[in-house]
Write a protein that holds these residues in place. Structure first.
Motif, PDB file in Angstrom:
ATOM      1  N   ILE A 162       0.859  -1.183   0.000  1.00 24.75           N
ATOM      2  CA  ILE A 162       0.000   0.000   0.000  1.00 24.75           C
ATOM      3  C   ILE A 162       0.897   1.236   0.000  1.00 24.75           C
ATOM      4  O   ILE A 162       1.824   1.345   0.812  1.00 24.75           O
ATOM      5  N   ILE A 163       0.619   2.148  -0.919  1.00 22.79           N
ATOM      6  CA  ILE A 163       1.350   3.413  -0.999  1.00 22.79           C
ATOM      7  C   ILE A 163       0.407   4.542  -0.605  1.00 22.79           C
ATOM      8  O   ILE A 163      -0.665   4.702  -1.188  1.00 22.79           O
ATOM      9  N   LEU A 164       0.806   5.325   0.394  1.00 18.83           N
ATOM     10  CA  LEU A 164       0.075   6.536   0.771  1.00 18.83           C
ATOM     11  C   LEU A 164       0.837   7.718   0.207  1.00 18.83           C
ATOM     12  O   LEU A 164       1.903   8.081   0.715  1.00 18.83           O
ATOM     13  N   ASP A 165       0.328   8.314  -0.858  1.00 16.73           N
ATOM     14  CA  ASP A 165       1.016   9.435  -1.508  1.00 16.73           C
ATOM     15  C   ASP A 165       0.449  10.747  -0.983  1.00 16.73           C
ATOM     16  O   ASP A 165      -0.539  11.252  -1.502  1.00 16.73           O
ATOM     17  N   GLU A 166       1.071  11.287   0.065  1.00 14.81           N
ATOM     18  CA  GLU A 166       0.598  12.517   0.722  1.00 14.81           C
ATOM     19  C   GLU A 166      -0.883  12.367   1.107  1.00 14.81           C
ATOM     20  O   GLU A 166      -1.664  13.311   1.004  1.00 14.81           O
ATOM     21  N   ALA A 167      -1.256  11.176   1.562  1.00 18.80           N
ATOM     22  CA  ALA A 167      -2.675  10.843   1.763  1.00 18.80           C
ATOM     23  C   ALA A 167      -3.332  11.612   2.899  1.00 18.80           C
ATOM     24  O   ALA A 167      -4.558  11.638   2.996  1.00 18.80           O
ATOM     25  N   THR A 168      -2.553  12.236   3.762  1.00 19.72           N
ATOM     26  CA  THR A 168      -3.150  12.983   4.878  1.00 19.72           C
ATOM     27  C   THR A 168      -2.969  14.495   4.733  1.00 19.72           C
ATOM     28  O   THR A 168      -3.305  15.249   5.640  1.00 19.72           O
ATOM     29  N   ALA A 169      -2.437  14.927   3.594  1.00 19.07           N
ATOM     30  CA  ALA A 169      -2.071  16.339   3.440  1.00 19.07           C
ATOM     31  C   ALA A 169      -3.257  17.289   3.552  1.00 19.07           C
ATOM     32  O   ALA A 169      -3.103  18.442   3.966  1.00 19.07           O
ATOM     33  N   MET A 170      -4.471  16.818   3.211  1.00 17.28           N
ATOM     34  CA  MET A 170      -5.638  17.693   3.218  1.00 17.28           C
ATOM     35  C   MET A 170      -6.435  17.604   4.525  1.00 17.28           C
ATOM     36  O   MET A 170      -7.500  18.209   4.648  1.00 17.28           O
ATOM     37  N   LEU A 171      -5.912  16.851   5.500  1.00 17.41           N
ATOM     38  CA  LEU A 171      -6.629  16.648   6.749  1.00 17.41           C
ATOM     39  C   LEU A 171      -6.074  17.541   7.854  1.00 17.41           C
ATOM     40  O   LEU A 171      -4.923  17.998   7.796  1.00 17.41           O
ATOM     41  N   ASP A 172      -6.899  17.756   8.884  1.00 17.91           N
ATOM     42  CA  ASP A 172      -6.417  18.483  10.055  1.00 17.91           C
ATOM     43  C   ASP A 172      -5.553  17.538  10.894  1.00 17.91           C
ATOM     44  O   ASP A 172      -5.506  16.328  10.638  1.00 17.91           O
ATOM     45  N   PRO A 173      -4.822  18.076  11.900  1.00 16.76           N
ATOM     46  CA  PRO A 173      -3.917  17.221  12.684  1.00 16.76           C
ATOM     47  C   PRO A 173      -4.590  15.994  13.289  1.00 16.76           C
ATOM     48  O   PRO A 173      -4.007  14.901  13.308  1.00 16.76           O
ATOM     49  N   LYS A 191      -0.038  -7.729   7.682  1.00 15.57           N
ATOM     50  CA  LYS A 191       1.350  -7.942   7.242  1.00 15.57           C
ATOM     51  C   LYS A 191       1.603  -7.373   5.849  1.00 15.57           C
ATOM     52  O   LYS A 191       2.482  -7.848   5.114  1.00 15.57           O
ATOM     53  N   VAL A 192       0.869  -6.346   5.471  1.00 16.85           N
ATOM     54  CA  VAL A 192       1.057  -5.720   4.174  1.00 16.85           C
ATOM     55  C   VAL A 192       2.221  -4.738   4.259  1.00 16.85           C
ATOM     56  O   VAL A 192       2.490  -4.154   5.309  1.00 16.85           O
ATOM     57  N   ASN A 193       2.948  -4.592   3.157  1.00 18.83           N
ATOM     58  CA  ASN A 193       3.978  -3.567   3.083  1.00 18.83           C
ATOM     59  C   ASN A 193       3.338  -2.193   3.004  1.00 18.83           C
ATOM     60  O   ASN A 193       2.307  -2.014   2.353  1.00 18.83           O
ATOM     61  N   LEU A 194       3.963  -1.204   3.642  1.00 15.90           N
ATOM     62  CA  LEU A 194       3.441   0.161   3.625  1.00 15.90           C
ATOM     63  C   LEU A 194       4.550   1.128   3.250  1.00 15.90           C
ATOM     64  O   LEU A 194       5.635   1.101   3.837  1.00 15.90           O
ATOM     65  N   VAL A 195       4.266   1.967   2.255  1.00 17.02           N
ATOM     66  CA  VAL A 195       5.153   3.069   1.897  1.00 17.02           C
ATOM     67  C   VAL A 195       4.350   4.357   2.035  1.00 17.02           C
ATOM     68  O   VAL A 195       3.300   4.514   1.400  1.00 17.02           O
ATOM     69  N   SER A 196       4.813   5.253   2.883  1.00 21.22           N
ATOM     70  CA  SER A 196       4.128   6.533   3.044  1.00 21.22           C
ATOM     71  C   SER A 196       5.014   7.651   2.512  1.00 21.22           C
ATOM     72  O   SER A 196       6.174   7.776   2.910  1.00 21.22           O
ATOM     73  N   ILE A 197       4.459   8.422   1.587  1.00 24.95           N
ATOM     74  CA  ILE A 197       5.159   9.554   0.980  1.00 24.95           C
ATOM     75  C   ILE A 197       4.675  10.815   1.682  1.00 24.95           C
ATOM     76  O   ILE A 197       3.469  11.088   1.701  1.00 24.95           O
ATOM     77  N   THR A 198       5.576  11.582   2.265  1.00 24.66           N
ATOM     78  CA  THR A 198       5.127  12.736   3.040  1.00 24.66           C
ATOM     79  C   THR A 198       6.254  13.753   3.200  1.00 24.66           C
ATOM     80  O   THR A 198       7.427  13.447   2.954  1.00 24.66           O
ATOM     81  N   HIS A 199       5.879  14.958   3.607  1.00 20.48           N
ATOM     82  CA  HIS A 199       6.878  15.948   4.029  1.00 20.48           C
ATOM     83  C   HIS A 199       6.696  16.278   5.511  1.00 20.48           C
ATOM     84  O   HIS A 199       7.397  17.117   6.060  1.00 20.48           O
ATOM     85  N   ASP A 200       5.728  15.597   6.160  1.00 25.02           N
ATOM     86  CA  ASP A 200       5.392  15.855   7.553  1.00 25.02           C
ATOM     87  C   ASP A 200       6.041  14.794   8.451  1.00 25.02           C
ATOM     88  O   ASP A 200       5.618  13.643   8.469  1.00 25.02           O
TER      89      ASP A 200
END
Length: 278
Positions: A162-173, A191-200
């Motif tokens: 699963i890739i999260l590409d800035e998936a939380t960027a539009m949400l509040d804290p 047990k899925v692989n996770l890649v999160s793309i973020t600047h936070d």
């Protein structure tokens, strides 16, 4: 048998021949069951990496392997069977008129048997705590709820990655924290692989490993605890550490921490232990 689920081997990419390289000779790998956070300022190349993993783009130089499959135009659909991607704006992913229809979309495209489909829809919505919204219209949901549905749609197809590409960027804290907690819990359960793309950097405290990108190159590979010690260097490339790490770094002259605190609780526990032992 290799445990490396994603391999980038000397990967370089640019969007056109007359444009500068977005990625330059990038090398890294991601092991089975691992959560890797890929960080970087805007324009560092991190989102391009996500698109290359999913076959939305292809490298100009080098090779990419996902779950043992080399990513090429000929294998892209095989790769996408293994990869689920959640984007920054969930509205761009919605195609169904109800939450149930939307989660079912990917399953229908794969020709999944109806009985199996119904079970997977129920299980995936239960995993993200959205079963009460089965017949709701997606566009009427809150930002956090929309992202939960988007994640459910990805979980339903049972990807290896699963890739999260800035998936939380539009949400509040609060919404960001809820989504990352949900995804991390699911990672442990499935047990899925996770890649999160973020600047936070607030989002990466639970990651197994961190890859920091800067100007299209791998600037650093490390773990969150070690990364948060690099406050000055990170600031120079446009990133900032969380408040807890900043406070811990300021206190280092007076307190000897057993390890770099990642959370407020860890910081308080170590300060309490220090005072108790005086």
């Amino acid at each position: 048998m290799t445990t490396e689920q994603v391999i980038f081997n000397n990967v370089s990419f640019r969007y056109a021949e007359d444009q500068p390289w977005v990625l330059k000779n990038v090398n890294f790998s991601i092991k089975q069951d691992e959560w890797v956070a890929i960080l970087g300022h805007n324009g560092s190349g991190k989102s391009t990496i996500a698109k290359l993993m999913n076959g939305l783009l292809f490298p100009d130089e080098g090779e990419i392997y996902v779950h043992g499959i080399k990513v090429t135009p000929d294998t892209v659909w095989d790769v996408r069977e293994k990869v689920g991607m959640v984007f920054q704006n969930p509205d761009n992913q919605f195609v169904g008129t109800t939450v149930r229809d939307d989660v079912a979309f990917g399953l229908e495209n794969r020709g999944i048997d109806r009985n199996i489909m119904i079970k997977r829809i129920e299980e995936s919505l239960l995993s993200v705590r959205m079963t009460d919204y089965l017949l709701h219209e997606p566009h009427r949901l809150s930002g956090g709820q929309k992202q939960r549905v988007a994640i459910a749609g990805v979980l339903a197809i049972q990807p290896n990655l699963i890739i999260l590409d800035e998936a939380t960027a539009m949400l509040d804290p609060r919404g960001r924290k809820e989504i990352m907690t949900t995804v991390n819990d699911l990672r442990r359960e499935t047990k899925v692989n996770l890649v999160s793309i973020t600047h936070d950097l607030n989002e990466i405290t639970g990651a197994d490993r961190v890859i920091v990108m800067n100007d299209g190159e791998v600037w650093l590979e490390t773990v969150p605890r070690e990364l948060f010690k690099q406050e000055t260097a990170l600031r120079q490339i446009g990133l900032d550490v969380p408040f807890t790490a900043k406070l811990a770094n300021r206190l280092q002259t007076d307190f000897e921490f057993s390890q770099q605190p990642l959370t407020q609780k860890e910081l308080l526990d170590q300060l309490w232990t220090f005072h108790s032992n005086k």
